[in-house]
Enzyme design. Sequence first.
Site, PDB file in Angstrom:
ATOM      1  N   LYS A 182      21.100  83.608  56.683  1.00  0.00           N
ATOM      2  CA  LYS A 182      22.046  83.398  55.578  1.00  0.00           C
ATOM      3  C   LYS A 182      22.320  84.702  54.836  1.00  0.00           C
ATOM      4  O   LYS A 182      23.465  85.057  54.573  1.00  0.00           O
ATOM      5  CB  LYS A 182      21.459  82.367  54.594  1.00  0.00           C
ATOM      6  CG  LYS A 182      22.144  82.331  53.241  1.00  0.00           C
ATOM      7  CD  LYS A 182      21.579  81.257  52.345  1.00  0.00           C
ATOM      8  CE  LYS A 182      20.443  81.703  51.459  1.00  0.00           C
ATOM      9  NZ  LYS A 182      20.827  82.537  50.303  1.00  0.00           N
ATOM     10  N   ASN A 183      21.255  85.426  54.499  1.00  0.00           N
ATOM     11  CA  ASN A 183      21.428  86.622  53.672  1.00  0.00           C
ATOM     12  C   ASN A 183      21.993  87.815  54.438  1.00  0.00           C
ATOM     13  O   ASN A 183      22.291  88.851  53.842  1.00  0.00           O
ATOM     14  CB  ASN A 183      20.102  87.007  52.995  1.00  0.00           C
ATOM     15  CG  ASN A 183      19.753  86.028  51.887  1.00  0.00           C
ATOM     16  OD1 ASN A 183      20.565  85.171  51.527  1.00  0.00           O
ATOM     17  ND2 ASN A 183      18.543  86.145  51.355  1.00  0.00           N
ATOM     18  N   ARG A 188      25.210  82.957  43.625  1.00  0.00           N
ATOM     19  CA  ARG A 188      25.207  84.303  43.048  1.00  0.00           C
ATOM     20  C   ARG A 188      25.751  85.371  43.989  1.00  0.00           C
ATOM     21  O   ARG A 188      26.333  86.360  43.555  1.00  0.00           O
ATOM     22  CB  ARG A 188      23.765  84.687  42.713  1.00  0.00           C
ATOM     23  CG  ARG A 188      23.330  84.420  41.334  1.00  0.00           C
ATOM     24  CD  ARG A 188      21.952  84.996  41.183  1.00  0.00           C
ATOM     25  NE  ARG A 188      21.948  86.437  41.424  1.00  0.00           N
ATOM     26  CZ  ARG A 188      22.233  87.341  40.515  1.00  0.00           C
ATOM     27  NH1 ARG A 188      22.540  86.982  39.300  1.00  0.00           N
ATOM     28  NH2 ARG A 188      22.209  88.632  40.812  1.00  0.00           N
ATOM     29  N   CYS A 212      19.938  81.620  36.512  1.00  0.00           N
ATOM     30  CA  CYS A 212      19.691  80.542  37.464  1.00  0.00           C
ATOM     31  C   CYS A 212      18.230  80.169  37.327  1.00  0.00           C
ATOM     32  O   CYS A 212      17.491  80.806  36.586  1.00  0.00           O
ATOM     33  CB  CYS A 212      20.041  80.944  38.877  1.00  0.00           C
ATOM     34  SG  CYS A 212      18.872  82.054  39.605  1.00  0.00           S
ATOM     35  N   ARG A 269      18.361  87.392  36.484  1.00  0.00           N
ATOM     36  CA  ARG A 269      19.089  88.045  37.570  1.00  0.00           C
ATOM     37  C   ARG A 269      20.382  88.738  37.122  1.00  0.00           C
ATOM     38  O   ARG A 269      21.487  88.332  37.491  1.00  0.00           O
ATOM     39  CB  ARG A 269      19.401  87.041  38.682  1.00  0.00           C
ATOM     40  CG  ARG A 269      18.166  86.460  39.290  1.00  0.00           C
ATOM     41  CD  ARG A 269      18.492  85.441  40.344  1.00  0.00           C
ATOM     42  NE  ARG A 269      18.430  85.976  41.677  1.00  0.00           N
ATOM     43  CZ  ARG A 269      18.648  85.252  42.774  1.00  0.00           C
ATOM     44  NH1 ARG A 269      18.952  83.995  42.684  1.00  0.00           N
ATOM     45  NH2 ARG A 269      18.555  85.791  43.952  1.00  0.00           N
ATOM     46  N   PRO A 270      20.255  89.796  36.347  1.00  0.00           N
ATOM     47  CA  PRO A 270      21.455  90.516  35.907  1.00  0.00           C
ATOM     48  C   PRO A 270      22.114  91.287  37.051  1.00  0.00           C
ATOM     49  O   PRO A 270      21.536  91.420  38.128  1.00  0.00           O
ATOM     50  CB  PRO A 270      20.907  91.490  34.864  1.00  0.00           C
ATOM     51  CG  PRO A 270      19.473  91.674  35.207  1.00  0.00           C
ATOM     52  CD  PRO A 270      19.016  90.401  35.862  1.00  0.00           C
ATOM     53  N   ASP A 287      23.555  94.407  36.256  1.00  0.00           N
ATOM     54  CA  ASP A 287      23.809  95.703  35.614  1.00  0.00           C
ATOM     55  C   ASP A 287      23.765  96.874  36.597  1.00  0.00           C
ATOM     56  O   ASP A 287      24.510  97.847  36.452  1.00  0.00           O
ATOM     57  CB  ASP A 287      22.796  95.937  34.484  1.00  0.00           C
ATOM     58  CG  ASP A 287      21.361  95.884  34.983  1.00  0.00           C
ATOM     59  OD1 ASP A 287      20.999  94.887  35.633  1.00  0.00           O
ATOM     60  OD2 ASP A 287      20.599  96.847  34.745  1.00  0.00           O
ATOM     61  N   GLN A 288      22.915  96.777  37.624  1.00  0.00           N
ATOM     62  CA  GLN A 288      22.802  97.899  38.565  1.00  0.00           C
ATOM     63  C   GLN A 288      24.055  98.016  39.440  1.00  0.00           C
ATOM     64  O   GLN A 288      24.474  99.119  39.780  1.00  0.00           O
ATOM     65  CB  GLN A 288      21.560  97.740  39.451  1.00  0.00           C
ATOM     66  CG  GLN A 288      20.259  97.755  38.683  1.00  0.00           C
ATOM     67  CD  GLN A 288      20.073  99.043  37.887  1.00  0.00           C
ATOM     68  OE1 GLN A 288      20.172 100.134  38.424  1.00  0.00           O
ATOM     69  NE2 GLN A 288      19.837  98.901  36.601  1.00  0.00           N
ATOM     70  N   ASP A 303      11.020  85.386  48.627  1.00  0.00           N
ATOM     71  CA  ASP A 303      11.575  84.151  49.184  1.00  0.00           C
ATOM     72  C   ASP A 303      10.555  83.365  50.013  1.00  0.00           C
ATOM     73  O   ASP A 303      10.863  82.269  50.488  1.00  0.00           O
ATOM     74  CB  ASP A 303      12.818  84.462  50.043  1.00  0.00           C
ATOM     75  CG  ASP A 303      14.047  84.758  49.179  1.00  0.00           C
ATOM     76  OD1 ASP A 303      13.972  84.572  47.957  1.00  0.00           O
ATOM     77  OD2 ASP A 303      15.074  85.176  49.749  1.00  0.00           O
ATOM     78  N   ARG A 361      21.478  74.664  50.910  1.00  0.00           N
ATOM     79  CA  ARG A 361      22.055  75.992  50.677  1.00  0.00           C
ATOM     80  C   ARG A 361      21.523  76.990  51.699  1.00  0.00           C
ATOM     81  O   ARG A 361      22.203  77.952  52.034  1.00  0.00           O
ATOM     82  CB  ARG A 361      21.685  76.495  49.281  1.00  0.00           C
ATOM     83  CG  ARG A 361      22.446  75.837  48.170  1.00  0.00           C
ATOM     84  CD  ARG A 361      22.241  76.598  46.868  1.00  0.00           C
ATOM     85  NE  ARG A 361      22.365  78.025  47.118  1.00  0.00           N
ATOM     86  CZ  ARG A 361      21.685  78.958  46.471  1.00  0.00           C
ATOM     87  NH1 ARG A 361      20.849  78.646  45.513  1.00  0.00           N
ATOM     88  NH2 ARG A 361      21.843  80.226  46.771  1.00  0.00           N
TER      89      ARG A 361
END
Length: 417
Positions: free
Chosen positions: A22-23, A91, A115, A120-121, A123-124, A303, A395
Site C-alpha cells: 500500500k505505502n 493522510r 488522527c 502528524r503535522p 510542517d516538514q 506499523d 484500508r
Amino acid sequence: MEKIIIQGRKKISGKVNIAGAKNAALPLMAASLLVDGWNTFSNVPVLRDIRTARLLLEHLGVEVKNGKEIQINAKGLHSYTAPYELVKTMRASILVLGPLLARLKQVKVSLPGGCAIGARPVDQHLKGFELMGVKIEIEHGYIKAKTRGLKGAKIYFDVSTVTGTENLMMAASLAKGTTILHNAAQEPEVVELAQVLNKMGAQIDGAGSEVITIEGVSALKPVTHEIMPDRIEAGTFLVAGALAGGTVEVAPSIPSHLAALLQKLEEANVKLETKENSITVKGGGSLKGANVTTLPFPGFPTDMQAQFMVLLSLSEGMSAITETVFENRFIHVSELQRMGADIEIKGNTAIVRGVKHLSGATVMASDLRASASLILAGLAARGTTEVTRIYHIDRGYEAIEEKLRGLGAELERVKDS
Ligand code: UD1
C-alpha cells in the site's frame, strides 16, 4: 458497520500470498501526476486507501483504469484542489502536493488534521517547499501554495518523514537545478519511488541513504512497474504464524525489508527460515520476552508495534516496547488488557508482562494496525473474540479474513447491528 468474529486457538498452516505494498502504491499513484500518458502499475493491492487515491486523482481530472493492474493518465489534469472529504480519510493524500506544484504551479490541499495515532503535522513538507520557492498560506483548513517555478534547494529535515521525503523528491524531479534532501527517510517505499521516478527519466541518486540528490529535468515519461510486496502485511502474517502456527510460509516477501522485525522475532524465540523471496515461520514453540523500540527504517517499524505487542503479551518474562515515531500509538493497549494482557503504559513505553493465555472478548478497533493486532490476539485467545469497527482493516489489508481462513483459522465477517 461490520465486525469480525474469531474462534481462537485454531492451528494455522500453509502458504499465504502477500499483496503489493500500500505505502509503495500510493506515492506511485501520486507520481503519475508528473507525466502525460499512460502509466501502468501491476500488483496493486485491493484496498480502500487505493480507492480513495483513485477518487482523488479522478477529482483532479486524471483518467484511471483499474483491473488487475492500475493504469493512470494525467493528460487531462485540470484541477489543483484536494478537498477535505478525500484528505480526511487518508493522510497520504498530501502526496499530491509536490506533483501538483510541479505541474500546475499552484495547489490547494486540505490540511490532513489529527488522527487516532497522533497529531502528524506536515510542517516538514511545507518547509521543504518554501525552500524550493513556494509561497504557502494556510486558510480555512487548506494549504494554499503557489510558485513561479520550483527551484532546487538544500533541505534538512528535522525529523525523518516518509511522505515528506517522497513529496519533495517528486517535486524536485521537475524543478530547476539540484535538490539535496538531508536526513531523508530510508524506507524501502522511498527507494521504490526513486527507482520508478528514475525509470520515468528523473535523476535521483542516494535513495535508501540519509542524503538524496535530485537533478531536476524538464519532463518525465510514462512507465510500467510492478509494485513490491507489502512488508507490513508480511510481518503481520509472520506474527500470526508465530502465535498460531503450524508452519506458515509468507510469500512473496523480501527479508531485507523486514530485517529488524525478523531479528526481534528470533530474540523472542520464534523459528524462521528465510529465502530470497519468502519467509517461513514455525509456531508452537515457547516464546520469550524482548525489548523493542520503534524507529524509522532500518529500525523496527511503528506499523508493526501493535501486532508485536500481542506476541510479547504471550511471551515469558517482561518486555518493554518504546514508541518513538508517533506519540499516541498505544490505543490498542486497553483492548488487549480486556483480553487479559498485562500491559502498563509509562510515557511512551509499554511494559508487557507475559501471561499464559489471552481470553476472547468483544474489542473495538481504533486504527489500521490496531485492528490487525486485535485479530492476532483473537487467533491466539481462548474462546470467541469479536473485533468491532473493523472497517479500519480494509484500508490496509487485502482480504485478511480469506487469507487467514485459507491457513485454517476460523473467522467470519458479519454485519454489526
Ligand atoms: C508513513 C506511512 C505510515 C507509517 C509512517 C512511519 C505512508 C503512506 N504511510 O506515514 O504507514 O506509520 O510513515 O513509518 O507511507 N512529522 C512531522 N512533520 C512532518 C512530517 C512528519 O513532525 O512534516 C512527524 C510525524 O508526526 C511522525 C514522524 O514525523 O511523528 C514520522 O511521520 P512520517 O514518516 O511523515 O509518516 P507518514 O509519512 O505520514
